[in-house]
Write a protein that holds these residues in place. Structure first.
Motif, PDB file in Angstrom:
ATOM      1  N   ASP A  22       0.809  -1.214   0.000  1.00  0.00           N
ATOM      2  CA  ASP A  22       0.000   0.000   0.000  1.00  0.00           C
ATOM      3  C   ASP A  22       0.843   1.264   0.000  1.00  0.00           C
ATOM      4  N   ASN A  23       2.070   1.149   0.495  1.00  0.00           N
ATOM      5  CA  ASN A  23       2.917   2.335   0.623  1.00  0.00           C
ATOM      6  C   ASN A  23       4.151   2.284  -0.275  1.00  0.00           C
ATOM      7  N   TYR A  24       4.098   1.407  -1.288  1.00  0.00           N
ATOM      8  CA  TYR A  24       5.139   1.325  -2.319  1.00  0.00           C
ATOM      9  C   TYR A  24       6.518   1.019  -1.725  1.00  0.00           C
ATOM     10  N   LEU A  25       6.544   0.024  -0.846  1.00  0.00           N
ATOM     11  CA  LEU A  25       7.793  -0.407  -0.215  1.00  0.00           C
ATOM     12  C   LEU A  25       8.125  -1.819  -0.678  1.00  0.00           C
ATOM     13  N   LYS A  26       9.378  -2.066  -1.012  1.00  0.00           N
ATOM     14  CA  LYS A  26       9.802  -3.385  -1.482  1.00  0.00           C
ATOM     15  C   LYS A  26      10.461  -4.156  -0.343  1.00  0.00           C
ATOM     16  N   VAL A  27       9.995  -5.384  -0.120  1.00  0.00           N
ATOM     17  CA  VAL A  27      10.578  -6.245   0.905  1.00  0.00           C
ATOM     18  C   VAL A  27      11.916  -6.773   0.389  1.00  0.00           C
ATOM     19  N   GLN A  28      12.981  -6.474   1.099  1.00  0.00           N
ATOM     20  CA  GLN A  28      14.320  -6.869   0.662  1.00  0.00           C
ATOM     21  C   GLN A  28      14.778  -8.206   1.239  1.00  0.00           C
ATOM     22  N   ASN A  29      14.255  -8.601   2.370  1.00  0.00           N
ATOM     23  CA  ASN A  29      14.649  -9.873   2.994  1.00  0.00           C
ATOM     24  C   ASN A  29      13.405 -10.580   3.526  1.00  0.00           C
ATOM     25  N   ARG A  30      12.766 -11.343   2.633  1.00  0.00           N
ATOM     26  CA  ARG A  30      11.448 -11.915   2.919  1.00  0.00           C
ATOM     27  C   ARG A  30      11.436 -12.856   4.110  1.00  0.00           C
ATOM     28  N   GLU A  31      12.555 -13.473   4.422  1.00  0.00           N
ATOM     29  CA  GLU A  31      12.562 -14.393   5.566  1.00  0.00           C
ATOM     30  C   GLU A  31      12.172 -13.692   6.865  1.00  0.00           C
ATOM     31  N   MET A  32      12.442 -12.397   6.961  1.00  0.00           N
ATOM     32  CA  MET A  32      12.099 -11.652   8.165  1.00  0.00           C
ATOM     33  C   MET A  32      10.592 -11.393   8.259  1.00  0.00           C
ATOM     34  N   VAL A  33       9.886 -11.400   7.128  1.00  0.00           N
ATOM     35  CA  VAL A  33       8.438 -11.203   7.160  1.00  0.00           C
ATOM     36  C   VAL A  33       7.781 -12.340   7.935  1.00  0.00           C
ATOM     37  N   THR A  34       8.211 -13.557   7.655  1.00  0.00           N
ATOM     38  CA  THR A  34       7.660 -14.726   8.345  1.00  0.00           C
ATOM     39  C   THR A  34       7.899 -14.640   9.843  1.00  0.00           C
ATOM     40  N   GLU A  35       9.106 -14.267  10.218  1.00  0.00           N
ATOM     41  CA  GLU A  35       9.451 -14.187  11.639  1.00  0.00           C
ATOM     42  C   GLU A  35       8.621 -13.124  12.356  1.00  0.00           C
ATOM     43  N   LEU A  36       8.511 -11.943  11.744  1.00  0.00           N
ATOM     44  CA  LEU A  36       7.749 -10.860  12.377  1.00  0.00           C
ATOM     45  C   LEU A  36       6.248 -11.143  12.364  1.00  0.00           C
ATOM     46  N   SER A  37       5.760 -11.819  11.319  1.00  0.00           N
ATOM     47  CA  SER A  37       4.339 -12.150  11.251  1.00  0.00           C
ATOM     48  C   SER A  37       3.940 -13.069  12.401  1.00  0.00           C
ATOM     49  N   LYS A  38       4.792 -14.016  12.723  1.00  0.00           N
ATOM     50  CA  LYS A  38       4.516 -14.913  13.858  1.00  0.00           C
ATOM     51  C   LYS A  38       4.405 -14.124  15.149  1.00  0.00           C
ATOM     52  N   ASP A  86      14.285   6.342   7.904  1.00  0.00           N
ATOM     53  CA  ASP A  86      15.438   7.253   7.862  1.00  0.00           C
ATOM     54  C   ASP A  86      15.239   8.433   6.910  1.00  0.00           C
ATOM     55  N   SER A  87      14.045   8.569   6.332  1.00  0.00           N
ATOM     56  CA  SER A  87      13.748   9.696   5.441  1.00  0.00           C
ATOM     57  C   SER A  87      12.629  10.528   6.049  1.00  0.00           C
ATOM     58  N   GLU A  88      12.875  11.816   6.214  1.00  0.00           N
ATOM     59  CA  GLU A  88      11.863  12.689   6.805  1.00  0.00           C
ATOM     60  C   GLU A  88      10.614  12.741   5.931  1.00  0.00           C
ATOM     61  N   ASP A 116      19.036   2.212   2.130  1.00  0.00           N
ATOM     62  CA  ASP A 116      20.250   1.454   2.455  1.00  0.00           C
ATOM     63  C   ASP A 116      19.970   0.445   3.556  1.00  0.00           C
ATOM     64  N   ASN A 117      20.724  -0.655   3.554  1.00  0.00           N
ATOM     65  CA  ASN A 117      20.606  -1.662   4.594  1.00  0.00           C
ATOM     66  C   ASN A 117      21.359  -1.178   5.829  1.00  0.00           C
ATOM     67  N   LEU A 118      20.634  -0.570   6.776  1.00  0.00           N
ATOM     68  CA  LEU A 118      21.270   0.101   7.910  1.00  0.00           C
ATOM     69  C   LEU A 118      21.519  -0.804   9.105  1.00  0.00           C
ATOM     70  N   LYS A 119      20.842  -1.962   9.141  1.00  0.00           N
ATOM     71  CA  LYS A 119      20.932  -2.780  10.353  1.00  0.00           C
ATOM     72  C   LYS A 119      20.664  -4.237  10.011  1.00  0.00           C
ATOM     73  N   ASP A 120      21.486  -5.129  10.509  1.00  0.00           N
ATOM     74  CA  ASP A 120      21.292  -6.563  10.292  1.00  0.00           C
ATOM     75  C   ASP A 120      20.220  -7.107  11.233  1.00  0.00           C
ATOM     76  N   GLY A 121      19.589  -8.208  10.828  1.00  0.00           N
ATOM     77  CA  GLY A 121      18.641  -8.888  11.694  1.00  0.00           C
ATOM     78  C   GLY A 121      17.285  -8.209  11.812  1.00  0.00           C
ATOM     79  N   VAL A 122      16.973  -7.285  10.898  1.00  0.00           N
ATOM     80  CA  VAL A 122      15.672  -6.624  10.896  1.00  0.00           C
ATOM     81  C   VAL A 122      15.057  -6.746   9.502  1.00  0.00           C
ATOM     82  N   LEU A 123      13.769  -6.452   9.407  1.00  0.00           N
ATOM     83  CA  LEU A 123      13.115  -6.427   8.106  1.00  0.00           C
ATOM     84  C   LEU A 123      13.462  -5.107   7.422  1.00  0.00           C
TER      85      LEU A 123
END
Length: 319
Positions: A133-149, A162-164, A194-201
């Motif tokens: 809905d907000n035109y965002l691309k999922v870069q690491n889909r494995e994290m979607v499953t983890e956060l959805s649970k 990180d963008s105002e 940019d990928n600012l942090k590991d282990g997050v979506l």
């Protein structure tokens, strides 16, 4: 949006024709009568079409089961009985839209939607829906499953942007399962180029919007060749296109709908009033569509270019 309706009897065929008439202003509808149910499911998956079976539930489930096992079923699927009494979502699709399809069909036919585990499905698909809905691309889909649970368990996901400008754009658009944070350290969802942090979506803001208009009917291949050719010339990846935009008059254009559905790109339309157009040239119309879709502060990256009756413009939203 493209909808495939599959029936297997004379009564089912009549119901399919009725549903098609009811949805003419919303969907591009294709009817299939007495064809192989699994083959139609395969075609629908390839085309990105929504799928409605008029059949016994066990027949519909059997038709999609090979794709469920292969985990390739990414479209919503529902089934309705020939008497139009009950509509059951049997596959939720990427965004939990099986429920949406069932509710819409039930409302049109005065039937009853049978919704099982709808709340869990809504929670599970909340991240994907928010991203689309907000035109965002999922870069690491494995994290979607983890956060959805975690969201199904009632946990809240913390979102850092990180963008105002994107932050302002997202105000009021977070689902109950997400909460904005100013501290990136506590975030488990980061919206950034940019990928600012590991282990997050990581959600990447798509920022190119394509305005399109067609003079007469064009095939999907003609549209695809033209759009991809222009994007390649501009060194823009199709996956970075946030949406295809045009006027309300082309909302049910068959081939634009099929192109956007097949490539899983949002298709948005605007009224002439919203676009602020009267008797402008076609190029100006698609430029306005791209700019309005891209939002405040957008830049017109490429003015309207016409070839073989197709006109296309590109806008880039402010990041």
């Amino acid at each position: 949006m493209v909808l495939y309706i599959v029936s297997f009897s004379k009564k089912g065929k009549y119901l399919a024709e009725d549903i098609k008439r009811m949805f003419l202003d919303k969907y591009v509808v294709a009817l299939f009568d007495n064809e192989n149910a699994t083959d139609i499911a395969a075609r629908a998956i390839e085309d990105g079409a929504w799928l409605l079976y008029i059949a016994p539930t066990d027949k519909a489930v059997a038709a999609i089961s090979p794709f469920v096992k292969k985990k390739t079923l990414d479209i919503p699927v529902a089934v309705i009985d020939e008497d139009a009494k009950f509509v059951l979502p049997i596959a939720s699709g990427d965004l939990g839209q099986g429920t949406t399809l069932a509710v819409e069909v039930a409302a049109a036919t005065h039937g009853e939607p049978v919704l099982t585990m709808a709340k869990d499905i809504e929670k599970k698909k909340a991240i994907d829906r928010f991203a689309k809905d907000n035109y965002l691309k999922v870069q690491n889909r494995e994290m979607v499953t983890e956060l959805s649970k975690k969201q199904i368990r009632g946990e809240i996901s913390k979102v850092f942007v990180d963008s105002e400008y994107i932050s302002r754009f997202l105000e009021g658009k977070y689902p109950p399962s997400m909460k904005k944070t100013e501290d990136m350290k506590e975030a488990n969802i980061v919206i950034s180029q940019d990928n600012l942090k590991d282990g997050v979506l990581w959600l990447y803001p798509r920022h190119f919007f394509v305005g399109i208009t067609c003079d007469g009917e064009k095939s999907v291949d003609e549209l695809s060749d033209f759009i991809l050719g222009i994007l390649n010339a501009c060194t823009i990846d199709l996956m970075d296109v946030a949406a295809i935009a045009t006027t309300d008059e082309e909302k049910v254009d068959v081939d634009i709908n099929r192109f956007t559905a097949k490539n899983r790109i949002p298709f948005v339309t605007f009224s002439d009033e919203a676009l602020g157009i009267k008797d402008e040239e076609i190029g100006a119309v698609c430029e306005r569509a791209a700019m309005v879709a891209a939002g405040e502060g957008a830049e017109l990256l490429m003015p309207g270019i016409t070839e073989n009756g197709i006109t296309m413009a590109i806008a880039r939203r402010k990041i």
